[in-house]
Design a protein around this motif. Sequence first.
Motif, short mmCIF file in Angstrom:
data_model
loop_
_atom_site.label_atom_id
_atom_site.label_comp_id
_atom_site.label_asym_id
_atom_site.label_seq_id
_atom_site.Cartn_x
_atom_site.Cartn_y
_atom_site.Cartn_z
N GLY A 172 40.40 -22.72 58.62
CA GLY A 172 39.77 -21.43 58.32
C GLY A 172 40.77 -20.29 58.36
O GLY A 172 40.73 -19.39 57.50
N LEU A 173 41.66 -20.31 59.34
CA LEU A 173 42.67 -19.25 59.44
C LEU A 173 43.64 -19.30 58.27
O LEU A 173 44.01 -18.26 57.70
CB LEU A 173 43.43 -19.39 60.76
CG LEU A 173 42.69 -18.94 62.02
CD1 LEU A 173 43.49 -19.29 63.27
CD2 LEU A 173 42.42 -17.42 61.98
N ILE A 174 44.07 -20.52 57.90
CA ILE A 174 44.98 -20.65 56.75
C ILE A 174 44.30 -20.13 55.49
O ILE A 174 44.91 -19.40 54.69
CB ILE A 174 45.41 -22.12 56.58
CG1 ILE A 174 46.29 -22.56 57.77
CG2 ILE A 174 46.17 -22.32 55.26
CD1 ILE A 174 46.61 -24.03 57.77
N TRP A 175 43.04 -20.51 55.29
CA TRP A 175 42.29 -20.05 54.10
C TRP A 175 42.15 -18.53 54.12
O TRP A 175 42.34 -17.88 53.08
CB TRP A 175 40.92 -20.72 54.11
CG TRP A 175 40.02 -20.23 53.00
CD1 TRP A 175 39.99 -20.64 51.70
CD2 TRP A 175 39.02 -19.20 53.11
NE1 TRP A 175 39.05 -19.94 50.98
CE2 TRP A 175 38.43 -19.05 51.82
CE3 TRP A 175 38.58 -18.40 54.16
CZ2 TRP A 175 37.43 -18.13 51.57
CZ3 TRP A 175 37.58 -17.48 53.90
CH2 TRP A 175 37.00 -17.35 52.63
N PHE A 176 41.82 -17.97 55.28
CA PHE A 176 41.60 -16.52 55.38
C PHE A 176 42.89 -15.75 55.09
O PHE A 176 42.87 -14.75 54.35
CB PHE A 176 41.08 -16.17 56.76
CG PHE A 176 40.94 -14.69 57.00
CD1 PHE A 176 39.96 -13.96 56.35
CD2 PHE A 176 41.82 -14.02 57.85
CE1 PHE A 176 39.83 -12.59 56.55
CE2 PHE A 176 41.70 -12.65 58.06
CZ PHE A 176 40.69 -11.94 57.41
N ALA B 229 42.25 -10.01 51.71
CA ALA B 229 41.87 -9.34 52.96
C ALA B 229 42.67 -9.89 54.13
O ALA B 229 43.11 -9.12 55.01
CB ALA B 229 40.37 -9.54 53.21
N GLY B 230 42.88 -11.22 54.17
CA GLY B 230 43.66 -11.82 55.24
C GLY B 230 45.12 -11.40 55.19
O GLY B 230 45.73 -11.14 56.24
N LYS B 231 45.67 -11.32 53.99
CA LYS B 231 47.06 -10.87 53.84
C LYS B 231 47.22 -9.43 54.32
O LYS B 231 48.21 -9.09 54.98
CB LYS B 231 47.50 -11.01 52.38
CG LYS B 231 47.71 -12.45 51.94
CD LYS B 231 48.14 -12.52 50.49
CE LYS B 231 48.35 -13.97 50.05
NZ LYS B 231 48.75 -14.06 48.63
N ARG B 232 46.24 -8.58 53.97
CA ARG B 232 46.31 -7.18 54.42
C ARG B 232 46.27 -7.11 55.94
O ARG B 232 47.01 -6.32 56.55
CB ARG B 232 45.15 -6.38 53.81
CG ARG B 232 45.34 -6.04 52.34
CD ARG B 232 44.36 -4.96 51.90
NE ARG B 232 42.99 -5.40 51.98
CZ ARG B 232 42.35 -6.00 50.99
NH1 ARG B 232 42.97 -6.24 49.85
NH2 ARG B 232 41.09 -6.38 51.12
N LEU B 233 45.38 -7.91 56.56
CA LEU B 233 45.29 -7.91 58.01
C LEU B 233 46.58 -8.41 58.64
O LEU B 233 47.09 -7.81 59.61
CB LEU B 233 44.12 -8.79 58.45
CG LEU B 233 43.93 -8.96 59.98
CD1 LEU B 233 43.64 -7.61 60.62
CD2 LEU B 233 42.81 -9.95 60.27
N LEU B 234 47.14 -9.49 58.09
CA LEU B 234 48.38 -10.05 58.64
C LEU B 234 49.53 -9.05 58.50
O LEU B 234 50.30 -8.85 59.45
CB LEU B 234 48.72 -11.35 57.90
CG LEU B 234 49.97 -12.09 58.39
CD1 LEU B 234 49.83 -12.48 59.86
CD2 LEU B 234 50.24 -13.31 57.52
#
Length: 406
Positions: free
Chosen positions: A238-242, A247-252
């Motif tokens: 789930g984390l890899i997918w997110f 949105a996940g890239k922006r958060l990271l």
Amino acid sequence: MPTYLYTVLDSSGATHQSEIQAEDKSAAAALLAKEGFVLISLKEKGRVRKNALPGFGMFGRITSLDRILLTRHLATIVRAGVPLGEALDILIFNNAHRPVLKKILEEAKRNLEEGHPLSSIFAAYPEYFPPVFVGLIKAGEASGTLEETLESLGNQLLRDHELARKVRAAMVYPLILLGASFGIIVLLITFVLPRLAVAFGRSNVHLPWITLLLVRISAIVSGNKFFTLFGLLAAIIGLIWFFRKPAGKRLLFGLLTRVPVAHDLIRYLALARFSRTLKNLIKSGIPLLEGLDIVATSLGNESYRREIIQMQGEIRKGVSLADIFRKREEYFPRLVSSLVAVGERTGSLEQSLETIAAFYEEEVDRTLKTLVTFLEPLLLLIMGLIVGGIALSILLPIYQLIGQLR
């Protein structure tokens, strides 16, 4: 209105090949005759054909190394004077073990015979060939410098690959430390603590709160091994997918930009790729606005993408690139704006961008070394605190038990 591919002879007997738009084939022939050409062949130009591609595990994709070899080999073959169609035949034969790439090259050969440019078939597969790849090849075809463009593209892809490889290599040791610490924690919780918990229960020793907490966690994990393993795998997937989603890239990126050394590394990587990509696009004859549009979609950095899109509006109003950079020193340091200003004044913008790219590529190397030097003791400290805390929670009851025996 359909497009027709034609071959004609002019008044001097020279052959010309191009395309023309007309209502029908007769109208196209009439237009060419009106221009004084002798018609040799005329056929309607079809659409680029894109068929389903095979996918076989690790061979069902195209890697960055595949793209580097493709451009390098194609540049070498074309430089030797081999026609593009024959060059594609050679590449198809050499890539028989790469089903996806082979299929795309076969489609490229078929569409090339129908009059489509090479760039059009690559553009039909954006999941494998990014905009900068397609844009540079298209510019090389338009300017008649496909050989030089392929060479520049191959060099750029190689530099991008090397930068990514250096980042991955720098992260290997920290990841090994994290993996080792995680393995030790799992070992203590699933094997050591359950056995000690039985001994502590029989001795009626008063357990500290940290030991009680770990014993309860150990009981949950040991009693539900299947669900624990399933939940852990689901969380990782789930984390890899997110983090692969926008949105996940922006958060990271948002989290990493709060870490001083990581923030510098992200900025240096973006500036190095921005400068080298824009330099190659301008060198290939692509207008600045179109080049910036390609760069924005190729950087893989959402913050820079937004800034570059805003920059395009200012350039349309006549603002110089250097002045635009000066307004955005958070993204483009003074060194960048100064060198770009010199390049714009002297007509050597390509050389200025090359200098900027080389400088920030060196900064990436230096920052990676600093980051690893910073991470190693930090991770060792974190691992020591976690493992030490678990060890302390085990040792405290043992000392109490020994005290009771005395």
